[in-house]
Design an enzyme around this catalytic site. Structure first.
Site, mmCIF file in Angstrom:
data_model
loop_
_atom_site.group_PDB
_atom_site.id
_atom_site.type_symbol
_atom_site.label_atom_id
_atom_site.label_comp_id
_atom_site.label_asym_id
_atom_site.label_seq_id
_atom_site.Cartn_x
_atom_site.Cartn_y
_atom_site.Cartn_z
ATOM 1 N N GLN A 86 -2.130 -19.655 21.426
ATOM 2 C CA GLN A 86 -3.046 -18.868 20.588
ATOM 3 C C GLN A 86 -3.271 -17.472 21.153
ATOM 4 O O GLN A 86 -3.830 -16.609 20.482
ATOM 5 C CB GLN A 86 -4.411 -19.558 20.524
ATOM 6 C CG GLN A 86 -4.403 -20.853 19.780
ATOM 7 C CD GLN A 86 -5.772 -21.529 19.752
ATOM 8 O OE1 GLN A 86 -6.791 -20.912 20.061
ATOM 9 N NE2 GLN A 86 -5.791 -22.788 19.367
ATOM 10 N N CYS A 87 -2.890 -17.261 22.418
ATOM 11 C CA CYS A 87 -3.135 -15.953 23.053
ATOM 12 C C CYS A 87 -2.245 -14.913 22.399
ATOM 13 O O CYS A 87 -1.021 -15.080 22.363
ATOM 14 C CB CYS A 87 -2.849 -16.022 24.551
ATOM 15 S SG CYS A 87 -3.886 -17.212 25.387
ATOM 16 N N THR A 102 1.857 -4.289 4.692
ATOM 17 C CA THR A 102 1.768 -4.574 6.135
ATOM 18 C C THR A 102 1.250 -5.985 6.428
ATOM 19 O O THR A 102 1.528 -6.541 7.483
ATOM 20 C CB THR A 102 0.821 -3.575 6.835
ATOM 21 O OG1 THR A 102 -0.453 -3.634 6.192
ATOM 22 C CG2 THR A 102 1.365 -2.167 6.781
ATOM 23 N N ASP A 103 0.497 -6.564 5.481
ATOM 24 C CA ASP A 103 -0.197 -7.816 5.800
ATOM 25 C C ASP A 103 0.749 -8.911 6.303
ATOM 26 O O ASP A 103 0.429 -9.620 7.253
ATOM 27 C CB ASP A 103 -0.976 -8.327 4.576
ATOM 28 C CG ASP A 103 -2.200 -7.472 4.280
ATOM 29 O OD1 ASP A 103 -2.581 -6.657 5.153
ATOM 30 O OD2 ASP A 103 -2.783 -7.610 3.195
ATOM 31 N N SER A 149 0.724 -10.253 0.383
ATOM 32 C CA SER A 149 0.078 -11.573 0.482
ATOM 33 C C SER A 149 0.831 -12.603 -0.350
ATOM 34 O O SER A 149 0.660 -13.803 -0.157
ATOM 35 C CB SER A 149 -1.357 -11.504 -0.028
ATOM 36 O OG SER A 149 -2.033 -10.472 0.612
ATOM 37 N N ASP A 154 1.992 -7.431 -3.774
ATOM 38 C CA ASP A 154 1.181 -7.269 -2.582
ATOM 39 C C ASP A 154 1.774 -8.272 -1.598
ATOM 40 O O ASP A 154 2.107 -9.395 -1.983
ATOM 41 C CB ASP A 154 -0.276 -7.624 -2.903
ATOM 42 C CG ASP A 154 -1.178 -7.405 -1.707
ATOM 43 O OD1 ASP A 154 -2.034 -6.503 -1.781
ATOM 44 O OD2 ASP A 154 -1.063 -8.146 -0.710
ATOM 45 N N THR A 164 0.802 -1.223 0.000
ATOM 46 C CA THR A 164 0.000 0.000 0.000
ATOM 47 C C THR A 164 0.837 1.276 0.000
ATOM 48 O O THR A 164 0.469 2.267 -0.638
ATOM 49 C CB THR A 164 -0.908 0.006 1.256
ATOM 50 O OG1 THR A 164 -1.765 -1.121 1.163
ATOM 51 C CG2 THR A 164 -1.743 1.255 1.351
HETATM 52 N N1 ASP Z 1 -2.364 -5.800 0.959
HETATM 53 C C1 ASP Z 1 -1.329 -4.843 1.301
HETATM 54 C C2 ASP Z 1 -0.036 -5.598 1.476
HETATM 55 O O1 ASP Z 1 0.230 -6.139 2.498
HETATM 56 C C3 ASP Z 1 -1.691 -4.094 2.513
HETATM 57 C C4 ASP Z 1 -0.656 -3.119 2.986
HETATM 58 O O2 ASP Z 1 0.345 -2.818 2.348
HETATM 59 O O3 ASP Z 1 -0.839 -2.566 4.073
HETATM 60 O O4 ASP Z 1 0.737 -5.651 0.572
#
Ligand code: ASP
Length: 344
Positions: free
Chosen positions: A278-279, A90-91, A60, A58, A14
């Site tokens: 898991q906590c 961030t993901d 992901s 991305d 992002t």
């Molecule tokens: N889907 C984005 C990623 O992780 C979200 C982000 O950058 O915050 O690449």
């Protein structure tokens, strides 16, 4: 002293997007145009070089191949730069930070990951602050030595040990938490470093970037009523070498004989099982505290102590490829290698 040389590596996500007025949707901008987004950059007290790790993704789509290419990019430039900033989605940033921490051995320079919840090209973006803070952390030095010598995540005015973080919030700016390790630094009107929490890497030890990881790892999140058939199928996955088992509380799991015998058989078949909690908000596994975890240690399930899932998964991927001797792997798994766990 000359300005510190910082390599900023853009990987996607992002932070590097802007609104395309013709389509009204977010599209990646070319990073060479970053000075349009951040006109104050020339004022920063560091010499900046920007590079892209192509293809931009991305986050992901991160995987061991991506982590190894990123580690190689840092290693190829290690002597030329004083510090590194990695701009990342961030993901899965916490996975990448954890993986890099294991792949980069004897790291004596800062590697600071950051990103943003809103793109740099959006007026209310958190990216501007995150990137400026990250550059400042990467350039910080004292008596000619970098203050930070580890892989970190910089987000929302804080610096965290990367392999202690996880993404805790999908939309708020305070997206990262480090439940079991304190912040390494905080940004206010001054930057306050909590120096006793920083890793003190031996600067004379030779830096090395590893180039292999093994992804034959699974995560098994236990839930009440989970079918033993499903659990059995996971452990029967061809080539599976290790499982991160997310259990309840301080490491408790069902006590049924079917469940235990599946784990026991997997361990006999050389599958490493690491127990983590898991906590999400703090604490770790204390095997044997309750009877419901004692049976796990009796059959050879390892304690992951207070490791995050992100750290446990990437540490296993790293060790499975780079530590062929099983007993040594087990010993290293329960020992802090890069400050990723506390076992005392
Ligand atoms: N889907 C984005 C990623 O992780 C979200 C982000 O950058 O915050 O690449």
């Amino acid at each position: 002293m000359d300005k510190r040389k910082i390599l900023v590596i853009y990987t996607g996500g992002t932070i590097g997007m802007m609104m395309d007025p013709s389509t009204n949707s977010l599209v990646p901008f070319e990073f060479k145009d970053i000075y349009h987004q951040l006109p104050m950059l020339p004022l920063v007290d560091a010499e900046l070089t920007f590079t892209d790790l192509l293809p931009l993704i991305d986050s992901s789509d991160t995987n061991p191949d991506f982590w190894i290419r990123l580690a190689k990019c840092i290693s190829d430039n290690y002597e030329k730069y004083d510090g590194f900033v990695v701009l990342h989605g961030t993901d899965t940033m916490a996975y990448t930070a954890s993986a890099l921490s294991f792949l980069l051995e004897n790291l004596a320079k800062p590697v600071i990951l950051t990103g943003s919840q809103l793109p740099l090209g959006v007026i209310r973006t958190d990216g501007r602050r995150n990137i400026l803070n990250a550059i400042e952390f990467a350039a910080a030095h004292q008596q000619g030595q970098p203050i930070v010598r580890e892989v970190c995540v910089c987000f929302q005015n804080a610096l965290y040990r990367g392999n202690r973080t996880y993404k805790a919030d999908a939309s708020r700016f305070n997206a990262f938490h480090s439940p079991n390790y304190p912040k390494l630094a905080e940004v206010g009107t001054y930057i306050e470093y909590h120096k006793h929490f920083l890793l003190s890497t031996d600067t004379s030890a030779k830096f090395k970037a590893y180039t292999q990881m093994d992804n034959n790892v699974a995560v098994l999140k236990i839930f009440p009523g989970m079918s033993t058939n499903l659990i059995g199928n996971i452990f029967n996955t061809p080539k599976l070498k290790a499982v991160v088992m997310e259990s309840f509380g301080v490491g408790n799991a069902p006590t049924s004989s079917e469940f235990i015998s599946i784990l026991e058989k997997a361990i006999e078949n050389d599958i490493v099982i690491v127990n983590i909690t898991q906590c999400k908000n703090g604490g770790g596994v204390e095997m044997g505290k309750y009877l419901t975890s004692k049976h796990l240690s009796d059959i050879g399930v390892l304690s992951g102590y207070d490791m995050t899932t992100e750290a446990a998964v990437t540490k296993l991927m790293f060790l499975l490829s780079n530590c062929p001797e099983k007993n040594k792997l087990i010993k290293l798994m329960i020992t802090p290698l890069r400050g990723e766990l506390s076992n005392e």
